[in-house]
Each structure stands twice: as C-alpha cells, then as structure tokens.
Design a protein around this motif. Structure first.
Motif, short mmCIF file in Angstrom:
data_model
loop_
_atom_site.label_atom_id
_atom_site.label_comp_id
_atom_site.label_asym_id
_atom_site.label_seq_id
_atom_site.Cartn_x
_atom_site.Cartn_y
_atom_site.Cartn_z
N MET A 1 -68.54 -1.93 -20.33
CA MET A 1 -69.96 -2.05 -19.99
C MET A 1 -70.85 -1.48 -21.08
O MET A 1 -71.89 -2.06 -21.43
CB MET A 1 -70.24 -1.35 -18.65
CG MET A 1 -69.73 -2.11 -17.45
SD MET A 1 -70.10 -1.24 -15.91
CE MET A 1 -69.23 -2.30 -14.74
N ILE A 2 -70.46 -0.33 -21.63
CA ILE A 2 -71.27 0.28 -22.68
C ILE A 2 -71.24 -0.57 -23.95
O ILE A 2 -72.27 -0.74 -24.63
CB ILE A 2 -70.75 1.70 -22.97
CG1 ILE A 2 -71.03 2.60 -21.75
CG2 ILE A 2 -71.43 2.29 -24.21
CD1 ILE A 2 -70.46 4.00 -21.85
N ILE A 3 -70.09 -1.16 -24.26
CA ILE A 3 -69.99 -2.06 -25.42
C ILE A 3 -70.90 -3.28 -25.23
O ILE A 3 -71.60 -3.70 -26.15
CB ILE A 3 -68.53 -2.50 -25.64
CG1 ILE A 3 -67.68 -1.30 -26.11
CG2 ILE A 3 -68.46 -3.61 -26.69
CD1 ILE A 3 -66.22 -1.60 -26.21
N LEU A 4 -70.88 -3.83 -24.01
CA LEU A 4 -71.76 -4.97 -23.72
C LEU A 4 -73.22 -4.58 -23.84
O LEU A 4 -74.06 -5.37 -24.31
CB LEU A 4 -71.47 -5.50 -22.31
CG LEU A 4 -70.17 -6.30 -22.12
CD1 LEU A 4 -69.95 -6.62 -20.65
CD2 LEU A 4 -70.21 -7.58 -22.94
N ALA A 5 -73.55 -3.36 -23.42
CA ALA A 5 -74.93 -2.88 -23.52
C ALA A 5 -75.37 -2.85 -24.99
O ALA A 5 -76.48 -3.27 -25.32
CB ALA A 5 -75.05 -1.49 -22.90
N LEU A 6 -74.49 -2.36 -25.86
CA LEU A 6 -74.81 -2.32 -27.28
C LEU A 6 -75.00 -3.72 -27.85
O LEU A 6 -75.84 -3.95 -28.73
CB LEU A 6 -73.69 -1.58 -28.04
CG LEU A 6 -73.52 -0.10 -27.67
CD1 LEU A 6 -72.32 0.49 -28.42
CD2 LEU A 6 -74.78 0.68 -27.99
N TYR A 7 -74.22 -4.67 -27.32
CA TYR A 7 -74.35 -6.06 -27.76
C TYR A 7 -75.73 -6.61 -27.39
O TYR A 7 -76.39 -7.27 -28.21
CB TYR A 7 -73.27 -6.92 -27.11
CG TYR A 7 -73.47 -8.41 -27.28
CD1 TYR A 7 -73.27 -9.02 -28.50
CD2 TYR A 7 -73.88 -9.18 -26.19
CE1 TYR A 7 -73.47 -10.39 -28.67
CE2 TYR A 7 -74.09 -10.55 -26.35
CZ TYR A 7 -73.88 -11.14 -27.59
OH TYR A 7 -74.07 -12.50 -27.73
N PHE A 8 -76.20 -6.34 -26.17
CA PHE A 8 -77.52 -6.82 -25.74
C PHE A 8 -78.63 -6.17 -26.56
O PHE A 8 -79.64 -6.81 -26.88
CB PHE A 8 -77.72 -6.56 -24.25
CG PHE A 8 -77.13 -7.61 -23.36
CD1 PHE A 8 -77.76 -8.84 -23.20
CD2 PHE A 8 -75.94 -7.39 -22.69
CE1 PHE A 8 -77.22 -9.82 -22.38
CE2 PHE A 8 -75.38 -8.37 -21.89
CZ PHE A 8 -76.02 -9.58 -21.73
N ILE A 9 -78.46 -4.89 -26.92
CA ILE A 9 -79.45 -4.22 -27.76
C ILE A 9 -79.46 -4.86 -29.15
O ILE A 9 -80.52 -5.08 -29.73
CB ILE A 9 -79.13 -2.71 -27.86
CG1 ILE A 9 -79.34 -2.05 -26.48
CG2 ILE A 9 -80.03 -2.05 -28.91
CD1 ILE A 9 -78.92 -0.59 -26.44
#
Length: 218
Positions: A207-215
């Motif tokens: 989830m945190i990796i995906l968050a960084l992707y969206f940022i």
C-alpha cells in the motif's frame, strides 16, 4: 467504462475480488458470522439451511453498503479527476492504511454499543447487522476496504466505482457465507491464521509503495 482494454478490466476485477477474498478470510472476521447467525436466529443450534439464509442476508447488507460506498467514491473521483488532488488523496489514504496494517498507528472506528437489532430478529436483523459491518465493524478489513475505495475513486466514474466495490464485496462475503452455512468450515481454515501477520505486513508495504506511485504520477 474507462478501462483501456477488456484484458485490463478482467485483470483488475480478479485482483479486486482476490483482495476481498483475502480480507474475508481474516481470522478476526470469520468467527463473527457464526455469532451473528446464532444471535439473530435466537439459538446456538440451527440447520445448514437456516445458517445459509441468515448468512446470505448478513452478507447482502455488507454488499449493499460497500456498493453504495463505491457510488460515492465514483462521484468524488469524477469531481477530482481533472486535478492532482485526487492522486494526493489516494496516496494519503494508502499511506494511512498501510501504516495501520503495519501497526505503526492504531485507529479504532468501530461503532460503540451498536444495537440495531434484537436477539431472534431473523433475516431482517441479519441484513441490518451486515450494513455497518460492511465498513466499520471489522478492524482487520477496514484498511483494505479503505484502500479499495480509494482505488475505486481513481477510476473517476460512478459505474466503475460501484462495480469495483461490488466485486470486492462479493470476494469478502464468500468466506463469511461458507462459515455461516458450514460451521465446520471455520475449523478447516484456522491454519490460515498463522500466516496473517506476514500477509498484513506485505499488504502494508504494498500500500505504501502504491501511495508513492500515485504521488509520483501527480
């Protein structure tokens, strides 16, 4: 539909369904449906047929609630689709839920002293209990549900949001339906519990990796 191809759509639906299935297999979620079935039936002993009917009513409440949440996610996503705010919003939700799963932070949003039905209330009672359970009654699945909601909002469409949350709800509800109908099923899958910690840590990191992707996309 704003998915780029039918293959992408099928893959996305499969991932969403699998995510719901994993959430539904959570050790802190599965026993609940047995207690609820016993409560609304007014008896600790009930037939498989009655267990199926009560469990079906219960998961129908869950599916209804999650599909409605998908509708609102689609509306929000549609409004914010033309701005970068949506990406930051999704990233914020994913980071928050990732940290929750990793137990870095603790959030308890379960309703206190929830009493919307009485003992022996039957099918209607099971359905009504399923509605709040769909979003807030299970701390194990709340981070996953919130993350799927955030992803649904990223599709920027009411129909897509509802469809994704409906598929997620079906995946999440299937184990509950089986446990409520066949109580012995719970004992057969208790072994999954020993892997729960590992699954949660992996999920939190993803989830945190995906968050960084969206940022990064923003």
């Amino acid at each position: 539909m704003d998915f780029t191809s039918s293959n992408n759509l099928i893959t996305t639906l499969f991932i969403i369904f699998s995510t719901g299935l994993i959430g539904g297999l959570s050790p802190c979620t599965l026993p609940t449906v047995v207690f609820i079935s016993a409560y609304v039936s007014g008896s600790q002993s009930y037939s498989k047929k009655k267990g199926f009917v009560l469990s079906l009513a219960f998961v129908s409440g869950i599916v209804l609630m999650l599909t409605i949440l998908g509708l609102f996610a689609g509306i929000i996503g549609n409004v914010l689709m033309q701005t970068k705010i949506l990406n930051y919003f999704i990233a914020s939700v994913l980071i928050l839920m990732g940290l929750w799963i990793l137990q870095v932070i603790n959030i308890d949003i379960r309703p206190k002293n929830l009493q919307i039905t009485k003992k022996g209330s039957g099918i209607i009672g099971a359905f009504l209990l399923g509605i709040p359970f769909g979003i807030a009654a299970s701390p194990c699945t709340m981070p996953i549900t919130a993350s799927v909601l955030a992803y649904s909002a990223s599709k920027g469409s009411v129909s897509n949001g509802m469809m994704l949350m409906f598929i997620y709800a079906i995946g999440r509800s299937l184990p509950l339906l089986l446990v409520g109908t066949f109580t012995g099923f719970l004992n057969r899958i208790k072994g999954i519990g020993k892997y729960q910690g590992v699954i949660e840590k992996i999920s939190g990191i993803v989830m945190i990796i995906l968050a960084l992707y969206f940022i990064w996309k923003a």
